[in-house]
Motif scaffolding. Sequence first.
Motif, PDB file in Angstrom:
ATOM      1  N   HIS A  10       0.942  -1.505  -0.113  1.00 53.49           N
ATOM      2  CA  HIS A  10       0.053   0.131  -0.170  1.00 53.49           C
ATOM      3  C   HIS A  10       0.923   1.447  -0.347  1.00 53.49           C
ATOM      4  O   HIS A  10       2.224   1.116   0.831  1.00 53.49           O
ATOM      5  CB  HIS A  10      -0.778   0.005   0.946  1.00 53.49           C
ATOM      6  CG  HIS A  10      -1.981   0.955   1.117  1.00 53.49           C
ATOM      7  ND1 HIS A  10      -2.853   1.561   2.616  1.00 53.49           N
ATOM      8  CD2 HIS A  10      -2.857   1.606  -0.084  1.00 53.49           C
ATOM      9  CE1 HIS A  10      -3.947   2.866   1.663  1.00 53.49           C
ATOM     10  NE2 HIS A  10      -3.553   2.957   0.809  1.00 53.49           N
ATOM     11  N   GLN A  11       0.752   2.168  -0.714  1.00 51.90           N
ATOM     12  CA  GLN A  11       1.438   3.569  -1.234  1.00 51.90           C
ATOM     13  C   GLN A  11      -0.176   4.733  -1.186  1.00 51.90           C
ATOM     14  O   GLN A  11      -0.726   4.295  -2.093  1.00 51.90           O
ATOM     15  CB  GLN A  11       2.368   4.134  -2.307  1.00 51.90           C
ATOM     16  CG  GLN A  11       2.866   4.546  -2.526  1.00 51.90           C
ATOM     17  CD  GLN A  11       4.405   4.798  -2.680  1.00 51.90           C
ATOM     18  OE1 GLN A  11       4.651   3.554  -3.268  1.00 51.90           O
ATOM     19  NE2 GLN A  11       5.199   5.889  -3.131  1.00 51.90           N
ATOM     20  N   LYS A  83      -2.071  11.574 -10.789  1.00 52.09           N
ATOM     21  CA  LYS A  83      -4.129  11.663 -10.587  1.00 52.09           C
ATOM     22  C   LYS A  83      -4.401  11.194  -9.340  1.00 52.09           C
ATOM     23  O   LYS A  83      -4.381   9.875  -9.171  1.00 52.09           O
ATOM     24  CB  LYS A  83      -3.777  12.443 -11.713  1.00 52.09           C
ATOM     25  CG  LYS A  83      -3.033  12.408 -12.974  1.00 52.09           C
ATOM     26  CD  LYS A  83      -4.226  12.573 -14.404  1.00 52.09           C
ATOM     27  CE  LYS A  83      -3.926  12.022 -14.600  1.00 52.09           C
ATOM     28  NZ  LYS A  83      -2.668  11.663 -15.401  1.00 52.09           N
ATOM     29  N   LEU A  84      -5.495  12.072  -9.514  1.00 46.11           N
ATOM     30  CA  LEU A  84      -6.193  11.352  -8.100  1.00 46.11           C
ATOM     31  C   LEU A  84      -7.047   9.577  -8.523  1.00 46.11           C
ATOM     32  O   LEU A  84      -7.077   9.273  -8.346  1.00 46.11           O
ATOM     33  CB  LEU A  84      -7.625  12.352  -7.644  1.00 46.11           C
ATOM     34  CG  LEU A  84      -7.019  13.724  -6.524  1.00 46.11           C
ATOM     35  CD1 LEU A  84      -9.024  14.261  -6.904  1.00 46.11           C
ATOM     36  CD2 LEU A  84      -6.836  13.396  -6.164  1.00 46.11           C
ATOM     37  N   MET A  89      -5.524  -0.487  -7.197  1.00 50.26           N
ATOM     38  CA  MET A  89      -5.046  -1.922  -6.924  1.00 50.26           C
ATOM     39  C   MET A  89      -4.157  -2.100  -8.492  1.00 50.26           C
ATOM     40  O   MET A  89      -4.639  -1.811  -9.913  1.00 50.26           O
ATOM     41  CB  MET A  89      -6.265  -2.573  -6.648  1.00 50.26           C
ATOM     42  CG  MET A  89      -4.985  -4.164  -5.939  1.00 50.26           C
ATOM     43  SD  MET A  89      -4.262  -3.867  -4.768  1.00 50.26           S
ATOM     44  CE  MET A  89      -5.385  -4.895  -2.798  1.00 50.26           C
ATOM     45  N   TYR A  90      -2.980  -2.052  -8.228  1.00 49.18           N
ATOM     46  CA  TYR A  90      -2.057  -2.149  -9.615  1.00 49.18           C
ATOM     47  C   TYR A  90      -1.822  -3.711  -9.533  1.00 49.18           C
ATOM     48  O   TYR A  90      -0.977  -3.675  -8.059  1.00 49.18           O
ATOM     49  CB  TYR A  90      -0.813  -1.033  -9.358  1.00 49.18           C
ATOM     50  CG  TYR A  90      -1.619  -0.146 -10.143  1.00 49.18           C
ATOM     51  CD1 TYR A  90      -2.035   0.612  -9.359  1.00 49.18           C
ATOM     52  CD2 TYR A  90      -1.777  -0.014 -11.805  1.00 49.18           C
ATOM     53  CE1 TYR A  90      -1.934   2.022  -9.277  1.00 49.18           C
ATOM     54  CE2 TYR A  90      -1.978   1.203 -11.851  1.00 49.18           C
ATOM     55  CZ  TYR A  90      -2.542   2.845 -10.684  1.00 49.18           C
ATOM     56  OH  TYR A  90      -2.544   3.864 -11.527  1.00 49.18           O
ATOM     57  N   SER A 112      -0.316  -3.965  -5.067  1.00 45.26           N
ATOM     58  CA  SER A 112       0.020  -2.681  -4.674  1.00 45.26           C
ATOM     59  C   SER A 112      -1.617  -1.949  -4.710  1.00 45.26           C
ATOM     60  O   SER A 112      -1.619  -1.785  -6.139  1.00 45.26           O
ATOM     61  CB  SER A 112       1.226  -2.185  -5.572  1.00 45.26           C
ATOM     62  OG  SER A 112       2.052  -2.709  -5.318  1.00 45.26           O
ATOM     63  N   ARG A 113      -1.343  -1.646  -3.386  1.00 44.08           N
ATOM     64  CA  ARG A 113      -2.680  -0.235  -3.106  1.00 44.08           C
ATOM     65  C   ARG A 113      -2.067   1.219  -3.489  1.00 44.08           C
ATOM     66  O   ARG A 113      -1.312   1.509  -2.706  1.00 44.08           O
ATOM     67  CB  ARG A 113      -3.201  -1.024  -2.163  1.00 44.08           C
ATOM     68  CG  ARG A 113      -4.541   0.639  -2.197  1.00 44.08           C
ATOM     69  CD  ARG A 113      -6.140  -0.167  -1.155  1.00 44.08           C
ATOM     70  NE  ARG A 113      -5.946  -0.928  -1.601  1.00 44.08           N
ATOM     71  CZ  ARG A 113      -7.056  -1.186  -1.745  1.00 44.08           C
ATOM     72  NH1 ARG A 113      -7.672  -0.819  -2.791  1.00 44.08           N
ATOM     73  NH2 ARG A 113      -7.917  -2.881  -2.100  1.00 44.08           N
ATOM     74  N   LEU A 114      -2.379   1.765  -4.669  1.00 45.32           N
ATOM     75  CA  LEU A 114      -2.080   3.174  -4.851  1.00 45.32           C
ATOM     76  C   LEU A 114      -3.634   4.235  -3.925  1.00 45.32           C
ATOM     77  O   LEU A 114      -3.879   3.700  -4.733  1.00 45.32           O
ATOM     78  CB  LEU A 114      -1.113   3.414  -6.189  1.00 45.32           C
ATOM     79  CG  LEU A 114      -1.063   4.837  -6.122  1.00 45.32           C
ATOM     80  CD1 LEU A 114      -0.034   5.511  -5.504  1.00 45.32           C
ATOM     81  CD2 LEU A 114      -0.721   4.976  -7.427  1.00 45.32           C
TER      82      LEU A 114
END
Lengths: 117, 109
Positions: A10-11, A83-84, A89-90, A112-114
């Motif tokens: 998570h980032q 951007k928003l 999730m990538y 990876s949750r951005l």
Amino acid sequence: EPEVTQTPSHQVTQMGQEVILRCVPISNHLYFYWYRQILGQKVEFLVSFYNNEISEKSEIFDDQFSVERPDGSNFTLKIRSTKLEDSAMYFCASSAQRGSGRFGELFFGEGSRLTVL
Amino acid sequence: KQEVTQIPAALSVPEGENLVLNCSFTDSAIYNLQWFRQDPGKGLTSLLLIQSSQREQTSGRLNASLDKSSGRSTLYIAASQPGDSATYLCAVKTDKLIFGTGTRLQVFP
């Protein structure tokens, strides 16, 4: 069983910041992919990568995105100025070479949750 | 443009039932079809891969069939268990993997 690993899990970032998502594909795989899933929506293709170059990319994958395989094990996705609407999730995925019994089967990481604020 | 649709969107059943999840796609020119399981907030776990030349694949209580000419695949889950609760995604491979909308399954004790 070998697996695809992704970091960070998570980032959280501010709009306009650069983000790098990292992936370690399965070691003998030659095809690499990034997908994303906005909350509540379909999993969407971003880019595929083979032989050190992009083989296909979607309309989502614009100039703000880039991919790199900096060494023999990592595969990265960079977003230059977030951007928003990049909040998602990538997922990284990899698949084996032709001739393998599991050719064409994609194996995905945990994602990876951005979150872009 | 390839479109992948899954029905039903959601399904809630008691433990022990046999289930059929449906997937349809608009362009039959595919290399393979893959079924995945996704738990909430988690990644995608590959369940079954059916190559375009195959008609079905089985793994344990799961059986997936493919009718390429009619653009359909079904995932059959035998004797469902609460641990089967998850979202099930089908995806077809052309030059890239294209995902369906998913079926959210809940199996209650």
